[in-house]
Design an enzyme around this catalytic site. Sequence first.
Site, short mmCIF file in Angstrom:
data_model
loop_
_atom_site.label_atom_id
_atom_site.label_comp_id
_atom_site.label_asym_id
_atom_site.label_seq_id
_atom_site.Cartn_x
_atom_site.Cartn_y
_atom_site.Cartn_z
N HIS A 241 26.90 3.21 -2.88
CA HIS A 241 26.38 1.77 -3.14
C HIS A 241 25.83 1.57 -4.64
O HIS A 241 24.49 1.84 -4.89
CB HIS A 241 25.48 1.45 -2.04
CG HIS A 241 25.91 1.56 -0.79
ND1 HIS A 241 25.00 1.38 0.36
CD2 HIS A 241 27.15 1.32 -0.19
CE1 HIS A 241 25.58 1.47 1.52
NE2 HIS A 241 26.94 1.34 1.30
N CYS B 137 -5.86 1.62 11.90
CA CYS B 137 -6.84 2.83 11.41
C CYS B 137 -6.62 3.99 12.53
O CYS B 137 -6.91 5.06 11.98
CB CYS B 137 -8.33 1.97 11.68
SG CYS B 137 -8.85 1.32 12.98
N HIS C 187 -12.87 0.32 15.58
CA HIS C 187 -12.53 1.06 14.16
C HIS C 187 -12.54 2.32 13.97
O HIS C 187 -13.52 2.75 14.41
CB HIS C 187 -13.13 0.20 13.08
CG HIS C 187 -12.69 0.37 11.50
ND1 HIS C 187 -11.34 0.28 11.21
CD2 HIS C 187 -13.19 1.21 10.66
CE1 HIS C 187 -11.18 0.71 9.86
NE2 HIS C 187 -12.35 1.31 9.68
#
Length: 772
Positions: A57, A289, A721
């Site tokens: 390509h 996370c 978290h």
Amino acid sequence: MACSHVEALASSLKPPSPSQQVHREECTLCFDGQCFNGGCFGEDRKHAYLHSQKKNHPLGVVIKRTRKEQKKRDNSEPPMKKLAISAPSDEETYDYSTSVRCFGCSPVGEAVQVDNPAAAVDGIMKALSSAQQSEVKAWEEEIIPCEHALTLEQVPLITPGEVPSQCTECDLTSNLWLCLTCGLANCGRQQYGGIGGNGHALQHFKDTGYNAETELIQDIYCYSCDDAKIDPDLANHLRTFGINVLDQSKTEKSMTELFDFSMTGDDGKELEPMFGKGLTGFKNLGNSCYMASVLQTLFSIPAFHQRYYTEAAMAHPQTCDKLPADCLECQMLKVADGLLSGRYSKLAKAPPPANSEFEVNEEPKFQDGIRPAQFKALIGKGHEEFSTMRQQDSEEFLGHLLSRLRQEAKSQGRPESSEATDALRFGMEQRLQCDECKKVGYKVDSVDLVSLPVEAGETGVTEDGKKTFRPVTLESCIEALCAPEELTDYACGTCGKRVRAETSTKFKTYPELLVLHMKKFQLVNWLPTKLDVPVQAPDSLNLDKFHGTGRQPGEEELDIDAAPAAAPQFDPVAMSQLEAMGFPTVRCQKALLATGGNDAEMATAWLFEHMDDPDIDAPIPTAGGSGSAAEPSQEQITMLSEMGFTPAQARKALRESNGNAEHAVEWLFSHPDDDGEEEAPAAAAGSAPSGEADVGGTPPPANYRLKAFVSHKGPSVHSGHYVATIRQPQKGLADEKEDEWVLFNDEKVVRAPPGGGEEMRSLAYLYVYERV
């Protein structure tokens, strides 16, 4: 300039179809800047040229962007009514320019002229890129209503249309939360990353008892539930205060990312940002996370360095016959290069002025971090949970990643002993002794981690109403795992009856990297609940006394697998209530199996819903051994899946528990690292029983030193978290005590307090020990 490639291909250039992936934001083999298969064209890596040669390509479009000068709000403009200010889009922030290049004529891309390239180029620029497709899913978080939202009664204390733009208790004008009961706005809690807040919204709840606050336009935060919830009637509730929900904007951060970790030390000073090799952060993709913390930990250990960050390993893309975005090996190499090279660990550029009434000109303190969107899309492909953008369990992701890496190695014909995953594999010995015949059975399982029970007495509650616990030592948790356990209803195959037995678990071999999973998410009143029990984790750990010695002289062998299966047990009171209503015994038994075993009311409802089932009067299949119980009903599987387990886990737990839903829940929480796959490779605890087979690991001595720990803050495994704190050896220092600890909080990489920080270390979810 004209070239033969243009003449041959110009007429066939077409825009991408909707089904084609467009990797426009970054190279698929590295994290450099911005062909449907993105590739960089710098002098050193030339990944666009590599793609052009392998796929034949030659033509590509080079996309460059330059930052626009941001418009500032004029004082004459009317004040904004947004409760949350969203970041400007790329189109608002950047100007784009494109040029067609031929990589067949030059490795760095020769600029060429193409007649009418607009259709193809515009198609690439307007196509929904792979990164944008992931972002579209970022708000697919499964949040449900709660009773407080459904029964909300409003008593407005503000004039409709006059939404306050400042906290009623302080001068903060950002991170504001609107009380859905009275309409007053107060600041939220301080968030990680320096987002200010004095907690006046929480104080407002304590003073008034008003539960629900909103910052997001679809979601709310319920202080009574202490979690994100949905208000189905939020538009009408906001209209009470003169707010049209259609005029509002959603914030970038999801609710599950709002649980902060302090970025200051015990002395109150901000932690020092760090930059360099091995000190690169991850940009959060929205609830990613859990993945970042695991990858940071794995790529900090030598086994993963040697496997994915060597010249030999980096040569793989030269011969790979897949597109890089579809090749796990290519993506692991890309992550390794991104994290370890230091090329992307640089101070972020200053952001454009905020497009708001309150201009922010704060200089950046941290790096931008690399964006693992392509890796996340590939590793989660086909998985019911990791293919979403919802928050996940870091321990479950670790097991999934190891399993996928092993599958990849097996498909390529590589021995497992040559893989980095082998550093985590070891054997756990299960010993079972019948108290009647005194025979002893042994089984060794190949595992990747150990899940430790965490039990401690309560000491009180915090100001927020959360329970506090006495600290426990890590060694006491290991002792609890290895302590003998009594089985009062064991079906002995030798005795042919139910007897008392004793079982215990010991280490058979020891890994190079020992992962200890703290079982802090436990079942409380049928709900998965997180218990923040402080754990005292030492720097050094010796496991020799927990070593399993195998069969001893004089012990007769007990065939564990020959034990007859336990018949389902039914609550006699519930059975009598159902039979008194005229239902046949087999139907009563099936109803109790499907609904948990002892609730006649639920079983009655189930019976009326399944009266016309063709097999309603068929005998209940007799289990022929462990794992061969009657196939669980879809209702049972759905019930457990709604608690956060995968259908595969729910199905296996129900089989192992003879269809008893309550026992299945207990089984799931006692086998947190079992993915439920019946023929899965030995990637998690409980898989591949293998007496004399290679289960990984080596014999004692078993001396370990703490290498890292992953900490979690939030109310549940699917909300909150994760961050990783990792010991980094300082080059040129012989004394290991001089090593420093580094905190990886998404893109924020900072020097952690000595020892990683006492509080962070004590509340970790995963501990990672390195063998010495």
